[in-house]
Enzyme design. Structure first.
Site, PDB file in Angstrom:
ATOM      1  N   GLU A 131      -7.341   4.140  -2.448  1.00 21.62           N
ATOM      2  CA  GLU A 131      -6.462   4.871  -1.733  1.00 21.62           C
ATOM      3  C   GLU A 131      -6.963   6.321  -2.251  1.00 21.62           C
ATOM      4  OE1 GLU A 131      -3.983   3.513   0.867  1.00 21.62           O
ATOM      5  OE2 GLU A 131      -3.415   2.121  -0.438  1.00 21.62           O
ATOM      6  N   HIS A 154       1.734   4.786  -5.349  1.00 24.04           N
ATOM      7  CA  HIS A 154       2.231   4.781  -4.229  1.00 24.04           C
ATOM      8  C   HIS A 154       3.142   2.749  -5.302  1.00 24.04           C
ATOM      9  CE1 HIS A 154       1.795   0.852  -1.756  1.00 24.04           C
ATOM     10  NE2 HIS A 154       0.726   0.452  -1.485  1.00 24.04           N
ATOM     11  N   HIS A 156       5.490  -0.559  -4.779  1.00 23.91           N
ATOM     12  CA  HIS A 156       5.998  -1.968  -4.635  1.00 23.91           C
ATOM     13  C   HIS A 156       6.864  -2.796  -4.502  1.00 23.91           C
ATOM     14  CE1 HIS A 156       1.416  -3.595  -3.033  1.00 23.91           C
ATOM     15  NE2 HIS A 156       1.749  -2.362  -2.910  1.00 23.91           N
ATOM     16  N   HIS A 227       5.979  -2.604   2.917  1.00 24.61           N
ATOM     17  CA  HIS A 227       4.570  -2.616   1.970  1.00 24.61           C
ATOM     18  C   HIS A 227       5.265  -1.934   0.699  1.00 24.61           C
ATOM     19  CE1 HIS A 227       0.188  -0.989   1.474  1.00 24.61           C
ATOM     20  NE2 HIS A 227       0.792  -1.106   0.266  1.00 24.61           N
TER      21      HIS A 227
HETATM   22  O1  2HA Z   1      -4.531  -0.455  -4.142  1.00 24.14           O
HETATM   23  O2  2HA Z   1      -1.217  -1.415  -2.825  1.00 24.14           O
HETATM   24  O3  2HA Z   1      -1.832  -0.820  -0.903  1.00 24.14           O
HETATM   25  C1  2HA Z   1      -3.328  -1.239  -3.898  1.00 24.14           C
HETATM   26  C2  2HA Z   1      -2.160  -1.099  -2.640  1.00 24.14           C
HETATM   27  C3  2HA Z   1      -2.663  -1.055  -1.519  1.00 24.14           C
HETATM   28 ZN    ZN Z   2       0.442  -1.349  -1.826  1.00 32.41          ZN
END
Ligand code: 2HA
Ligand code: ZN
Length: 280
Positions: A131, A154, A156, A227
């Site tokens: 990413e 980023h 989750h 996501h």
């Molecule tokens: O790189 O969560 O969406 C790991 C992630 C990609």
């Molecule tokens: Zn991710």
């Protein structure tokens, strides 16, 4: 042990924060397998210590570190990142491992003078996250605007992601208002709310562009439908705090729903009062 962090307390502080946040992400269940990414602009900390603007000059002062890798293509040209340094989680690396051994599961890169490649300068040749181009596109934009924001995250977060499976919550600012109304802290500490990006393929340029668009609309935290979230702030702890506060509000909403009622939420007048008192 050989490390660029030796005798570099400013930089070590940044990496300690990355490791601390990576541990929180794992403990919260927000970072299964290699899920999530962290990229931090550490140019100030490197230049403060070494004052070097070329990788050869820097490397000459870092005899304890591995040699730089040959330049690797970013895939795009980022004119505002010339000579900048970043700490990046490694590709396919786990947050839980980054928490314990940050310099074995992440690396420090320098953007080359052509602004289209990077070199890994320390400590080990750990290839950055897939990413990376998306994160760097965001950092390029932050630099262009003279923003004080240095960290992108980023992750989750379970409850926030769950809420994006409900279409009415994806309308502009519906989720922001609902989360703000759950507990005063959310209105006070996430005053810009939550931008929404409709589902797009992970790692795609389209996702990176849509994220940039939301950030440019003034959001600090962007929700990727089904996501995860992407957040920016002055440092990685502050970026984590924003996501943590928003997810707490999501948990309160879901707790109320699971007890069988719709939470009342703070009134518009109560939220307005908060905005006035906190100068938002
Ligand atoms: O790189 O969560 O969406 C790991 C992630 C990609
Ligand atoms: Zn991710």
């Amino acid at each position: 042990m050989k490390s660029i962090l030796n005798n570099n307390p400013e930089l070590k502080h940044q990496i300690d924060q990355v490791a601390e946040v990576a541990g929180y992400l794992w403990q919260k269940g927000w970072a299964e397998r290699n899920g999530g990414n962290i990229v931090v602009n550490i140019t100030d900390q490197i230049n403060y210590l070494y004052g070097c603007h070329s990788v050869t000059a820097l490397q000459a002062r870092l005899p304890q570190c591995d040699s730089p890798t040959p330049p690797i293509e970013i895939g795009t040209t980022l004119p505002h990142l010339k000579g900048c340094y970043f700490f990046c989680k490694g590709t396919n690396r786990r947050m839980r491992d980054l928490a314990r051994w940050p310099m074995d599961n992440g690396s420090i890169i320098r953007i080359t003078d052509d602004c289209a490649h990077y070199e890994i300068i320390a400590d080990k040749p750990v290839k950055p996250t897939s990413e990376l181009p998306s994160h760097l596109m965001v950092h390029n934009d932050l630099m262009a605007k003279g923003s004080p924001y240095k960290a992108s995250l980023h992750t989750h977060p379970i409850e926030l992601v769950a809420m994006t499976h409900h279409r009415p919550f994806l309308e502009k600012d519906v989720l922001t208002r609902l989360l703000w109304s759950m507990i005063p802290e959310t209105r006070a500490f996430c005053p810009k709310g939550l931008g929404i990006v409709p589902y797009l393929l992970p790692s795609s340029v389209a996702l990176a562009q849509a994220t940039l668009d939301r950030l440019n609309e003034g959001y600090d935290v962007v929700m990727w439908e089904k996501h995860g979230v992407f957040a920016v702030d002055t440092d990685i702890m502050a970026a984590f705090d924003q996501v943590d506060v928003l997810n707490k509000a999501a948990q309160i909403y879901m707790s109320a729903r699971s007890m069988g009622f719709n939470p009342e939420g703070m009134s518009d007048a109560q939220m307005q009062e908060l905005a006035e008192v906190f100068g938002l």
